[in-house]
Scaffold this motif. Structure first.
Motif, PDB file in Angstrom:
ATOM      1  N   ALA A 279      37.108 -15.598  64.516  1.00 55.38           N
ATOM      2  CA  ALA A 279      36.314 -14.509  65.091  1.00 55.38           C
ATOM      3  C   ALA A 279      35.081 -15.077  65.796  1.00 55.38           C
ATOM      4  CB  ALA A 279      35.888 -13.536  64.001  1.00 55.38           C
ATOM      5  N   LYS A 316      29.220  -2.435  66.172  1.00 49.76           N
ATOM      6  CA  LYS A 316      30.414  -3.279  66.157  1.00 49.76           C
ATOM      7  C   LYS A 316      30.445  -4.171  67.409  1.00 49.76           C
ATOM      8  CE  LYS A 316      33.239   0.291  63.880  1.00 49.76           C
ATOM      9  NZ  LYS A 316      34.420   1.169  64.032  1.00 49.76           N
ATOM     10  N   HIS A 319      35.154  -5.968  70.830  1.00 51.32           N
ATOM     11  CA  HIS A 319      36.532  -6.160  70.381  1.00 51.32           C
ATOM     12  C   HIS A 319      36.872  -5.196  69.235  1.00 51.32           C
ATOM     13  CE1 HIS A 319      40.069  -7.979  68.533  1.00 51.32           C
ATOM     14  NE2 HIS A 319      39.390  -8.042  67.401  1.00 51.32           N
ATOM     15  N   GLN A 320      36.028  -5.144  68.201  1.00 51.78           N
ATOM     16  CA  GLN A 320      36.329  -4.316  67.046  1.00 51.78           C
ATOM     17  C   GLN A 320      36.285  -2.837  67.403  1.00 51.78           C
ATOM     18  OE1 GLN A 320      37.334  -5.561  63.916  1.00 51.78           O
ATOM     19  NE2 GLN A 320      38.018  -3.427  63.928  1.00 51.78           N
ATOM     20  N   ASP A 323      39.407  -2.019  69.397  1.00 51.36           N
ATOM     21  CA  ASP A 323      40.570  -2.074  68.520  1.00 51.36           C
ATOM     22  C   ASP A 323      40.669  -0.823  67.658  1.00 51.36           C
ATOM     23  OD1 ASP A 323      42.670  -4.202  67.828  1.00 51.36           O
ATOM     24  OD2 ASP A 323      42.015  -3.566  65.836  1.00 51.36           O
ATOM     25  N   ASP A 324      39.513  -0.364  67.116  1.00 50.36           N
ATOM     26  CA  ASP A 324      39.498   0.839  66.276  1.00 50.36           C
ATOM     27  C   ASP A 324      39.819   2.082  67.085  1.00 50.36           C
ATOM     28  OD1 ASP A 324      38.826  -0.752  64.137  1.00 50.36           O
ATOM     29  OD2 ASP A 324      36.678  -0.241  64.181  1.00 50.36           O
TER      30      ASP A 324
END
Length: 338
Positions: A279, A316, A319-320, A323-324
């Protein structure tokens, strides 16, 4: 060819094993015969020297290079020292420094392609000792004959063959090191030649190659124009883009007056390996792999602005957050539970 060596060679076109037929021997030396592959390719042995030159009908560039070698063989050893004298270099010191790059140990098994009349071969042989083996190859019969004569009193076993440097008659991982200096510029397929050297060299082994090349910072000088006028090969392109993906720890040096390149590298296995899955800290987030493989269709500037504002509010990484959001929307539209 020494009896039993036929098991070390393979068909340079198919890499199939070879069978020795019609052999005539003197002691443990095969003087004449035929090496045949299951595909039906025949490679003649004459005067104890197998002929593995492939393709059987060489491209024009290779035919011309071979003929040029044959035409100048008588004066080659007599005039070659002039190259070193031109730049005030000591030939033996330069050649020994190149061979040093092979990191040879006594008992090693070494291939020299484009071995010419053996001026480097004898230096390599001195490093190998009685338990070493040196395979010398050239596409020009007269050059190879001179080399064989030079190497008659060599301490290690020396195995000569006629061969094209970009179709090598050996199985994968056959050698501890591979050497080629001079003549690469004339190859019809330089990239394949480098790839073949890497194929037949064991992982961790060294490859050293070199030839004429005028470095970029000298090309507009009178020095360069004079040399290129005498020998157009000085104007050839440096073949860094032809190196194989297996090349590791690549080093480049210009020697002999700064107008001959030497490239040496360690042979690896396939493409380099790196950790692409950790990460990455920061606002963008993700991993190297997700950043490469995770592209979605483009969005409007307004939606992009809203996305960045929302991401900032949540704390966040982008990316996160993406993605969510995408996962939640996809599961909703597909009627799948969280």
């Amino acid at each position: 060819m020494r009896l039993g060596e036929e098991q070390f060679y393979v068909d340079p076109a198919t890499l199939e094993p070879l069978t020795l037929e019609q052999a005539a021997c003197e002691g443990d030396q095969v003087v004449s015969g035929v090496l045949r592959s299951p595909s039906g390719h025949r490679f003649e042995i004459a005067g104890g020297v197998p002929n593995f030159v492939y393709p059987f009908e060489l491209p024009k560039a290779d035919r011309e290079a071979r003929q040029q070698s044959e035409d100048r063989v008588e004066g080659y050893d007599r005039y070659l020292p002039l190259t070193f004298r031109t730049y005030g270099e000591d030939e033996q010191a330069v050649r020994n420094a190149m061979v040093d790059k092979l990191d040879l140990k006594p008992g090693a098994v070494v291939l020299e392609t484009g071995s010419g009349t053996g001026r480097d071969s004898e230096i390599i042989a001195q490093r190998l000792g009685a338990d070493g083996r040196l395979y010398i190859q050239d596409i020009a019969p007269s050059f190879l004959a001179k080399n064989i004569e030079r190497m008659r009193s060599a301490t290690p076993h020396v195995e000569p063959a006629l061969a094209n440097g970009y179709y090598l008659p050996f199985a994968d991982n056959s050698f501890d090191a591979c050497f080629h200096f001079g003549g690469i510029n004339a190859f019809a397929d330089i990239q394949r030649a480098f790839s073949e050297m890497a194929r037949v060299t064991k992982p961790g082994g060294k490859i050293v190659v070199g030839d004429e090349n005028m470095p970029p910072w000298l090309r507009e000088t009178e020095f360069a124009r004079i040399l290129i006028n005498s020998n157009p090969e000085f104007a050839y392109t440096l073949p860094l883009d032809k190196l194989p993906v297996e090349a590791r720890k690549v080093r480049l040096e210009w020697i002999i007056g700064g107008v001959f390149y030497v490239i040496d590298f360690v042979v690896g296995e396939g493409e380099p390996v790196a950790d692409f899955d950790f990460a990455i800290p920061g606002v963008r987030g993700g991993t190297h792999r997700t950043r490469y493989h995770g592209h979605l269709e483009g969005i409007t500037p307004d939606v992009k602005r809203l996305a960045y504002e929302a991401r900032a509010k949540t704390g966040k990484s982008m990316h996160q957050w993406l993605d969510d959001v995408v996962r939640e929307a996809a599961q909703r539209d597909l009627g799948k539970p969280d």
